[in-house]
Design a protein around this motif. Structure first.
Motif, PDB file in Angstrom:
ATOM      1  N   GLN A  26       0.825  -1.215   0.000  1.00 56.95           N
ATOM      2  CA  GLN A  26       0.000   0.000   0.000  1.00 56.95           C
ATOM      3  C   GLN A  26       0.854   1.259   0.000  1.00 56.95           C
ATOM      4  O   GLN A  26       0.588   2.207  -0.743  1.00 56.95           O
ATOM      5  CB  GLN A  26      -0.936   0.012   1.211  1.00 56.95           C
ATOM      6  CG  GLN A  26      -2.131  -0.909   1.032  1.00 56.95           C
ATOM      7  CD  GLN A  26      -2.947  -1.049   2.304  1.00 56.95           C
ATOM      8  OE1 GLN A  26      -2.672  -0.380   3.302  1.00 56.95           O
ATOM      9  NE2 GLN A  26      -3.939  -1.923   2.275  1.00 56.95           N
ATOM     10  N   GLU A  27       1.893   1.268   0.817  1.00 62.31           N
ATOM     11  CA  GLU A  27       2.740   2.458   0.922  1.00 62.31           C
ATOM     12  C   GLU A  27       3.548   2.671  -0.359  1.00 62.31           C
ATOM     13  O   GLU A  27       3.786   3.804  -0.770  1.00 62.31           O
ATOM     14  CB  GLU A  27       3.668   2.345   2.141  1.00 62.31           C
ATOM     15  CG  GLU A  27       2.946   2.365   3.482  1.00 62.31           C
ATOM     16  CD  GLU A  27       2.273   3.712   3.788  1.00 62.31           C
ATOM     17  OE1 GLU A  27       2.601   4.714   3.126  1.00 62.31           O
ATOM     18  OE2 GLU A  27       1.403   3.740   4.681  1.00 62.31           O
ATOM     19  N   LEU A  28       3.957   1.577  -0.990  1.00 66.62           N
ATOM     20  CA  LEU A  28       4.686   1.692  -2.252  1.00 66.62           C
ATOM     21  C   LEU A  28       3.781   2.323  -3.313  1.00 66.62           C
ATOM     22  O   LEU A  28       4.182   3.258  -4.023  1.00 66.62           O
ATOM     23  CB  LEU A  28       5.182   0.316  -2.718  1.00 66.62           C
ATOM     24  CG  LEU A  28       5.880   0.293  -4.083  1.00 66.62           C
ATOM     25  CD1 LEU A  28       7.160   1.124  -4.071  1.00 66.62           C
ATOM     26  CD2 LEU A  28       6.223  -1.140  -4.500  1.00 66.62           C
ATOM     27  N   ALA A  29       2.553   1.823  -3.408  1.00 66.79           N
ATOM     28  CA  ALA A  29       1.604   2.373  -4.390  1.00 66.79           C
ATOM     29  C   ALA A  29       1.348   3.855  -4.108  1.00 66.79           C
ATOM     30  O   ALA A  29       1.278   4.676  -5.026  1.00 66.79           O
ATOM     31  CB  ALA A  29       0.304   1.578  -4.369  1.00 66.79           C
ATOM     32  N   ALA A  30       1.234   4.221  -2.816  1.00 64.93           N
ATOM     33  CA  ALA A  30       0.931   5.605  -2.444  1.00 64.93           C
ATOM     34  C   ALA A  30       2.085   6.543  -2.803  1.00 64.93           C
ATOM     35  O   ALA A  30       1.876   7.605  -3.398  1.00 64.93           O
ATOM     36  CB  ALA A  30       0.617   5.689  -0.942  1.00 64.93           C
ATOM     37  N   THR A  31       3.312   6.156  -2.456  1.00 69.56           N
ATOM     38  CA  THR A  31       4.446   7.042  -2.737  1.00 69.56           C
ATOM     39  C   THR A  31       4.723   7.107  -4.240  1.00 69.56           C
ATOM     40  O   THR A  31       5.131   8.140  -4.767  1.00 69.56           O
ATOM     41  CB  THR A  31       5.718   6.632  -1.945  1.00 69.56           C
ATOM     42  OG1 THR A  31       6.779   7.525  -2.293  1.00 69.56           O
ATOM     43  CG2 THR A  31       6.177   5.238  -2.242  1.00 69.56           C
TER      44      THR A  31
END
Lengths: 289, 289
Positions: free
Chosen positions: B168-173
């Protein structure tokens, strides 16, 4: 042949990682040890293997402490992410070294596994890829004569094909020469069909200690209006409750299926992965509602 | 902004691990790099990052070789299983060190990720568990200002909850600051929805170089009597054929769907995990039938 944990506690500085672990490992079992990152699974295994000592409490093998007990340690093996072997050693040399340390080594199985995984036994350990380094350590773990073999993340870095080979080979050698394996892994859905009993380590203690067969039969997810679910489950041990608005989802091994189900409340089965996720979320752990 | 691989070859002694790799990485993409254990994924990434040099061939960033090119290296980051940081450093010190090396560091994102994963930034690297050591390295990889970020097994040792947080954090950044990520992972089904393009490395060369969307649309599994399947697929590129008795299963991105299907032959869709498993089994690799 029994390994007993009695109130095992371990502090690192001010941090209490294990706070009174009680657990029993019997002979000839396949155990799964589950828990979040940092829950203390590796610490626990290192205590059994004397790589760490407990701050308090004891681990007993057939009634005798395993701590600084050479005879006991000779019956225990730990495969972990840490590589304690000299990196310049060739794989075949590690097999010989292990044989010297433990008195015996299943050469026949080692030869079979080397071929099954496509590992070059003349290669030096430090020249292997991440996955093959794990494979070399796995082969050693399956060939030692020990009664208790702890596998701390045995499939770290393994591709899907090699994970499948490992699960099959573990089941095969277990059937041929029953001993006790303790498997700590984060790929729950992959070990779910392999292990017969699971322990969940959370918040420094064992929060679940159940046969997989019982979990499959007893695990229930109960969903519905909060008041109705709470009333229906009153007096039973609820592992975890998640509330969203007026609706509640409760996880239990103890649903009172003999009681009539209120309208609007539903009861479903629970898989191990789902149960594990719920048990180890922040704020999880069993409580009686 | 393009990274081009031109006939990249790498030998280790007599062993040829990479034999003429050709591939292009464009700006602002999420790539998956798939391949069996020992296929050479880490070797490839280390060549880009100058931890290894190619035996032959070149890697060019915007037309200039990355080898011993400090300006290019400043735009490239590799997160891998090897820990190159001093183990005694505290996590917060590693953040500062990275900032000094790369000129910038996304402090705000680092603070957010430290909290999301529950990492103690004052802890020393060597005191962290396997999973949290990976998490510390992941946070650094997501906060560097580099244009090309290679993640070699980014979820090694992460539990299911933390893997989910990472995806999730990879997709967000990525959405907020597009740059190119290259992800080598063995948990195909987990990265399948994250990456937009996949490369398969097998036998030292790139055997698949396709958009995930095209794979989903074009991938077909054709099953039926061997003679009929072979005739129907004649002239098309078959990725892999598996024969069992008189029946054959063929994997292709190139099924001649306009031709009438012979009785007894069936055509199904193919998922990435299945395709990958087939492409990288011993004896796999594309061939024209």
């Amino acid at each position: 042949m029994t390994m007993e944990f009695k109130q095992v506690t371990r502090n690192f500085g001010r941090k209490q990682v294990l706070r009174g672990v009680n657990m029993t490992w019997d002979a000839g079992q396949l155990y799964g040890l589950l828990g979040r990152n940092g829950a203390g699974k590796s610490t626990l295994m290192k205590i059994v293997n004397n790589r760490l000592f407990p701050t308090a409490g004891k681990v007993l093998l057939d009634g005798k402490s395993v701590t600084e007990n050479a005879a006991a340690q000779n019956r225990i093996f730990l495969m972990s992410a840490a590589t304690l072997y000299p990196g310049d050693s060739r794989i075949a040399q590690l097999f010989t070294l292990t044989q010297q340390m433990y008195g015996r080594f299943d050469d026949q199985l080692a030869a079979h596994l080397v071929q099954a995984f496509g590992l070059d036994p003349h290669q030096r350990l430090r020249k292997l890829s991440t996955g093959y380094r794990t494979i070399a350590k796995l082969i050693i773990a399956l060939c030692v004569p020990c009664d208790f073999v702890m596998l701390d993340e045995p499939v770290l870095g393994l591709d899907a094909n090699n994970r499948e080979i490992f699960y099959q080979e573990l089941a095969a050698t277990f059937a041929k020469r029953p001993r006790t394996f303790i498997i700590a892994s984060h790929l729950i859905e992959e070990i779910e069909n392999l292990v017969t009993h699971v322990f969940v380590l959370d918040g420094g203690t064992i929060t679940l200690d159940e046969d997989v067969a019982d979990l499959a039969v007893k695990g229930r997810v109960v969903t519905g209006p909060a008041a109705l679910v709470r009333e229906w489950l009153s007096g039973t041990c609820v592992l975890r409750t998640v509330q969203l608005g007026g609706m509640v989802t409760a996880y239990t091994l103890d649903a009172p299926l003999e009681k009539p189900l209120p309208t609007g409340v539903s009861v479903d089965g629970m898989d191990l992965q789902q149960l594990y996720l719920e048990l180890t979320r922040t704020g999880g752990g069993p409580h009686v509602d």
